[in-house]
Design a protein around this motif. Sequence first.
Motif, short mmCIF file in Angstrom:
data_model
loop_
_atom_site.label_atom_id
_atom_site.label_comp_id
_atom_site.label_asym_id
_atom_site.label_seq_id
_atom_site.Cartn_x
_atom_site.Cartn_y
_atom_site.Cartn_z
N UNK A 372 0.82 -1.28 0.06
CA UNK A 372 0.09 0.14 -0.10
C UNK A 372 0.85 1.41 -0.01
N UNK A 373 2.10 1.09 -0.27
CA UNK A 373 3.05 2.33 -0.25
C UNK A 373 2.92 3.01 -1.89
N UNK A 374 2.65 2.35 -2.86
CA UNK A 374 2.58 2.85 -4.09
C UNK A 374 1.12 3.59 -4.36
N UNK A 375 1.05 4.06 -5.47
CA UNK A 375 -0.12 4.80 -6.23
C UNK A 375 -1.23 3.86 -6.01
N UNK A 376 -2.66 4.28 -6.16
CA UNK A 376 -3.79 3.44 -6.28
C UNK A 376 -3.78 2.65 -7.55
N UNK A 377 -3.28 3.09 -8.62
CA UNK A 377 -3.14 1.99 -9.80
C UNK A 377 -2.12 0.83 -9.58
N UNK A 378 -1.23 1.17 -8.68
CA UNK A 378 -0.10 0.02 -8.22
C UNK A 378 -1.08 -0.88 -7.33
N UNK A 379 -2.05 -0.38 -6.58
CA UNK A 379 -2.54 -1.27 -5.48
C UNK A 379 -3.55 -2.15 -6.22
N UNK A 380 -4.18 -1.61 -7.07
CA UNK A 380 -5.08 -2.26 -8.15
C UNK A 380 -4.37 -3.53 -8.75
N UNK A 381 -3.27 -3.18 -9.42
CA UNK A 381 -2.48 -4.27 -10.04
C UNK A 381 -2.05 -5.29 -9.10
N UNK A 382 -1.63 -4.94 -7.84
CA UNK A 382 -1.29 -5.97 -6.75
C UNK A 382 -2.71 -6.87 -6.60
N UNK A 383 -3.76 -6.08 -6.20
CA UNK A 383 -4.85 -6.88 -6.18
C UNK A 383 -5.28 -7.77 -7.07
N UNK A 384 -5.21 -7.42 -8.35
CA UNK A 384 -5.38 -8.16 -9.47
C UNK A 384 -4.67 -9.62 -9.49
N UNK A 385 -3.33 -9.42 -9.28
CA UNK A 385 -2.39 -10.43 -9.36
C UNK A 385 -2.95 -11.36 -8.37
N UNK A 386 -3.37 -10.80 -6.94
CA UNK A 386 -3.53 -11.76 -6.08
C UNK A 386 -4.87 -12.61 -6.37
N UNK A 387 -5.85 -12.02 -6.94
CA UNK A 387 -6.97 -12.68 -7.16
C UNK A 387 -6.69 -13.90 -8.36
#
Length: 398
Positions: A372-387
């Motif tokens: 959660x240290x990156x911008x919202x777009x990076x957070x969205x990418x991490x959640x997509x990868x997790x899913x």
Amino acid sequence: MSDTITLYEYERTSHRLSESQSRRLASVGRGAITVEPEAQHGYYSITAQNMVGTLVVDDLRVLIRPKIRPENLFLLLEVGLDPDAWRQEAFDYETSANLLPSVIAFYARTLETTLARGLLRSYRHTEERLVALRGRIDMAGQFRQAGIRVPVACRFDEYSSDIAENRYLKAATRLALRVPGVAPEDRQRLLREVVSLEDVADVHIQPGELDRIAFTRLNTHYQPALRLAQLLLANLTLADQLGKRAASSFLVDMNKLFEDFVTQRLRRELRGRLEVLSQFGTHLAERRQVPIRPDLVFRRQGVEVLVADIKYKLTGDAQARTSDYYQLLAYTTALDLPEGLLIYCLADGGRPEGVVTVRHAGKRLHTLAIDLTGPPSAVAAELSSLSEWINGRARIAA
């Protein structure tokens, strides 16, 4: 306020306090901070816990800031708006350190945009005694007044703005207007919307009442404003006036915020592929003994294929806690699953260990972190990868 202490979540600081201040701070801040006396007389160690926001005691204000980016704190609110919607409030919070005015400003703008589309109206069931008949006669109500013909007990559906959604918004708006220090332009926005809601009843609202509102295509545009309203109603405490000054405490539980955010995002990402169940109730022992409640259970075609637990805080060396592994092992055993997942928030330190295999049991316990240290777009990418990772493991287990 004459004295302000600013610190980050889980950070510790030393501050000079009177004995009465220390007692009051420890009492009011229970769950948010701990207060312990130091060797030097009059000084106390103040340690923040998992709450962020503003804590007010007498003439002392404690500001607890999150370790994550300010804009990502607004992202965790998961109100369903584009990140650009809260850019100004995130900047204001970053420069002022006080969360409450920024949240109220965000709520005021969101409410204004929502009601500009028109006040939501719906049919509301009403039972009322009237001189003239309206709708149908409420026979049970009419017979309770034996021998009296008027007023008539009536039952009817009225097309009205006095509905649950608007009552919820009005209660939160009234509460926000009582907070001191709100920017004049935001106060004006809130006052204008109170006028828009003048035909809506002023009633006491519990924050949990939002869970009883069903969202459809007709009221889905109300969701962002209602979620922010719930945040205010659930976490805002109006303090008694101290002399001519008034203050408010506003604390948000980061553990719950992170858990709700991850749950909602995974549910959205995995829709149509996996069923995502939150706070899944089951039992560890036979004969329904020892109740347990995993944060997430994933199902494919009605069959449990993976279990996960969400934890906001890592240990100092970025490793998962032993107790968290014990808990996840219990979940995988009770659900008869070969593996489980710990989902962490990565705020500082390195990535946690990826997987451990339990001796003599063969259970594989995975650990993944969301940065959660990156911008919202990076957070969205991490959640997509997790899913995608979760869906892949579910295919193997199915």
